[in-house]
Design an enzyme around this catalytic site. Structure first.
Site, mmCIF file in Angstrom:
data_model
loop_
_atom_site.group_PDB
_atom_site.id
_atom_site.type_symbol
_atom_site.label_atom_id
_atom_site.label_comp_id
_atom_site.label_asym_id
_atom_site.label_seq_id
_atom_site.Cartn_x
_atom_site.Cartn_y
_atom_site.Cartn_z
ATOM 1 N N ALA A 14 131.023 31.096 130.695
ATOM 2 C CA ALA A 14 129.697 30.781 131.243
ATOM 3 C C ALA A 14 128.912 29.774 130.417
ATOM 4 O O ALA A 14 127.928 29.210 130.912
ATOM 5 C CB ALA A 14 128.876 32.065 131.393
ATOM 6 N N GLY A 16 130.434 27.122 129.005
ATOM 7 C CA GLY A 16 131.266 25.929 128.951
ATOM 8 C C GLY A 16 130.754 24.788 129.802
ATOM 9 O O GLY A 16 129.761 24.903 130.537
ATOM 10 N N ARG A 20 127.993 24.625 133.009
ATOM 11 C CA ARG A 20 126.721 23.902 132.878
ATOM 12 C C ARG A 20 126.594 22.755 133.884
ATOM 13 O O ARG A 20 125.523 22.502 134.426
ATOM 14 C CB ARG A 20 126.569 23.380 131.449
ATOM 15 N N ASP A 88 134.821 38.364 123.343
ATOM 16 C CA ASP A 88 136.042 37.677 122.921
ATOM 17 C C ASP A 88 137.163 38.216 123.795
ATOM 18 O O ASP A 88 137.631 39.341 123.608
ATOM 19 C CB ASP A 88 136.327 37.945 121.440
ATOM 20 N N LYS A 181 134.741 19.760 149.194
ATOM 21 C CA LYS A 181 134.048 18.517 149.541
ATOM 22 C C LYS A 181 133.885 18.410 151.053
ATOM 23 O O LYS A 181 134.799 18.703 151.820
ATOM 24 C CB LYS A 181 134.819 17.313 148.994
ATOM 25 N N ASP A 234 147.671 16.659 136.251
ATOM 26 C CA ASP A 234 146.222 16.822 136.308
ATOM 27 C C ASP A 234 145.667 16.566 137.696
ATOM 28 O O ASP A 234 144.728 17.238 138.137
ATOM 29 C CB ASP A 234 145.551 15.866 135.309
ATOM 30 N N HIS A 239 144.997 18.354 143.529
ATOM 31 C CA HIS A 239 144.098 17.667 144.453
ATOM 32 C C HIS A 239 144.836 16.807 145.473
ATOM 33 O O HIS A 239 144.591 16.894 146.682
ATOM 34 C CB HIS A 239 143.113 16.790 143.680
ATOM 35 N N LYS A 333 143.442 6.676 135.486
ATOM 36 C CA LYS A 333 142.202 6.541 134.720
ATOM 37 C C LYS A 333 141.995 5.082 134.319
ATOM 38 O O LYS A 333 142.938 4.296 134.255
ATOM 39 C CB LYS A 333 142.252 7.430 133.477
#
Length: 488
Positions: A14, A16, A20, A88, A181, A234, A239, A333
């Site tokens: 929570a 991380g 956020r 933990d 999406k 990745d 995706h 990338k």
């Protein structure tokens, strides 16, 4: 679909970055729109030592940074929903305190707990064991898993086995945020709510399909994870294969989790093993993005590496509908622009009646194409041929004309939602339609592992490309050998 609505949401990880940037803003936006259950409590947990007040203060700062002001209505009320319990997860100690914070599960009631697990894969097993030890794995608890779910088929099965030991498949929600999406969901509406496309959505009328997921960013603090994963694992494994399966799937019998996921997994199982020469990998070197100089991958990493930051693949779905239609996949990338899109290229008309109708100049006709933009802009464009207006003594002139549906224009007053909003709401309600089933994940890994084995057998290493370009020149050759060009 499970039969209880969650009145508590337990967020692991929570404090991380994902929490956020995406989870807390999504939940606050849902609350502002009155979509969260009135009595829903949100309990965060992580290793960080803090109390409820500290967690609420952290959340407030995250919301002010990542959520537009107009979507923060009633933020104080949302913050009051938040609670926190340090933990933990690598040890059983502390899970009893977490269970006490969560409260009674209420077996057999119409309420329960939804758990969102966003931790390192190495903690999945210990976390599941701790939850079961503390009584947080009963029939009124559902589990949502954030990627990565392993780095190959074997490790993915180990994770899934550990989770399945405590939760049945109907209470496991594997998340792929692309499925949240709007335009991805609109792909289903486009295909199955309109008679226009389905009769021509096959190899007879479609020449090829391109799927591009391009990023301008580099490592962005994901050094260890990304160098161990690479572009194939990745982006393609999850995706891009989800996008491909939605494009290629047969019409489901209904809009429900079983029907839709049954058809997606059929596509994934029909993927032809990729052969030598059907993939290109690359790794960026120093260049410029948007006029700003950026370092190469090896410079960002601080060492040499053979991890690919770019991959292009020529894929085939070997079934009746798609036999012979190539699906070109490309992701990387440090490319020139941030864009995710699907291009469906139709075939040429079998005979042009306009040949010779332009006098001394031939009249060019171009095949139609459908462009589905997913990010940063959500839109759908259908390119058609039309006559150029006016009188021309030399004959007829034709021009390609786009028919465009821009989502913000088509639905005035509707703002763009964070993809996690849809998925978190479905998790709370218990609707698995937009989540990934275990057999989907394993079919994806089976295909990806075969590609990696082919790379290893051929001693294939990434070609270099300059940051700000569209990848290695070999990626252009991969598609142009078939008389096709990438859409850019």
């Amino acid at each position: 679909m499970t039969e209880f609505a969650a009145d508590r949401l337990l967020l692991f990880g929570a404090t991380g970055d994902l929490s956020r940037r995406k989870l807390l803003p999504s939940l606050c936006a849902l609350d502002a729109d009155g979509l969260l259950p009135e009595k829903l409590r949100i309990i965060g947990t992580a290793r960080t030592e803090m109390d409820d007040a500290g967690f609420r203060d952290m959340a407030r700062k995250a919301l002010e940074e990542h959520l537009p002001a107009e979507r923060r209505g009633g933020m104080a009320g949302f913050l009051n929903r938040l609670h926190y319990q340090p933990l933990d997860a690598s040890t059983l100690e502390g899970f009893e305190d977490l269970a006490e914070k969560v409260g009674s599960i209420g077996e057999g009631s119409d309420t329960g707990v939804a758990i969102f697990l966003s931790t390192a894969p190495s903690l999945f097993g210990p976390t599941i064991e701790g939850l079961r030890h503390a009584g947080l794995a009963g029939e009124n608890v559902r589990m949502c898993l954030e990627k990565p779910l392993g780095d190959d088929l074997e490790s993915s099965r180990a994770i899934n086995d550990a989770v399945a030991d405590a939760f049945p498949e109907e209470r496991i929600f594997r998340i792929d945020h692309y499925l949240g999406k709007e335009t991805v969901q609109n792909l289903l509406a486009l295909r199955f709510a309109n008679i226009l496309f389905e009769p021509i959505w096959n190899a007879t009328y479609i020449d090829h399909v391109q799927i591009t997921v391009a990023e301008t960013v580099g490592l962005e603090g994901r050094v260890d994870f990304y160098d161990g994963a690479g572009a194939l694992r990745d982006m393609v494994q999850n995706h891009m294969l989800q996008l491909l399966s939605l494009v290629a799937m047969e019409p489901p019998t209904g809009f429900g989790p079983t029907a839709i996921r049954d058809e997606k997994v059929k596509v994934l199982r029909a993927l032809r093993p990729v052969k030598a020469g059907e993939t290109v990998t690359g790794q960026y070197r120093a260049g410029a993005i948007g006029g700003q100089a950026v370092p190469g991958y090896d410079e960002e990493l601080g060492r040499d590496s053979d991890t690919e930051t770019f991959v292009a693949i020529k894929a085939h779905v070997d079934n009746w509908r798609w036999k012979g239609v190539p699906f070109y996949l490309r992701t990387g990338k440090r490319l020139p622009e941030r864009v995710t899109e699907i291009l469906v290229q139709f075939r040429c008309v079998p005979h042009s009646i306009f040949e010779g109708a332009g006098g001394p100049s031939p009249v060019a006709t171009h095949p139609n194409h459908l462009l589905i933009g997913i990010q940063p802009e959500e839109n759908i464009t259908l390119a058609l041929m039309a006559k150029v207006p006016g009188l021309d003594e030399n004959g007829v002139s034709l021009r390609e004309v786009p028919l465009e549906i821009a989502m913000p224009d088509a639905f005035v007053g509707q703002y763009r939602r964070i993809a996690y909003e849809r998925l978190l709401l479905d998790l709370i309600k218990g609707d698995q339609t937009l989540f990934v089933r275990r057999d989907e994940v394993e079919a994806q890994w089976h295909w990806i592992d075969a590609i990696r084995a082919e790379w290893k057998a051929g001693n294939m290493t990434p070609r270099t490309y300059t940051a700000g370009s569209w990848g290695p020149s070999a990626a252009i050759g991969l598609i142009e050998r078939d008389g096709v060009s990438w859409h850019e």
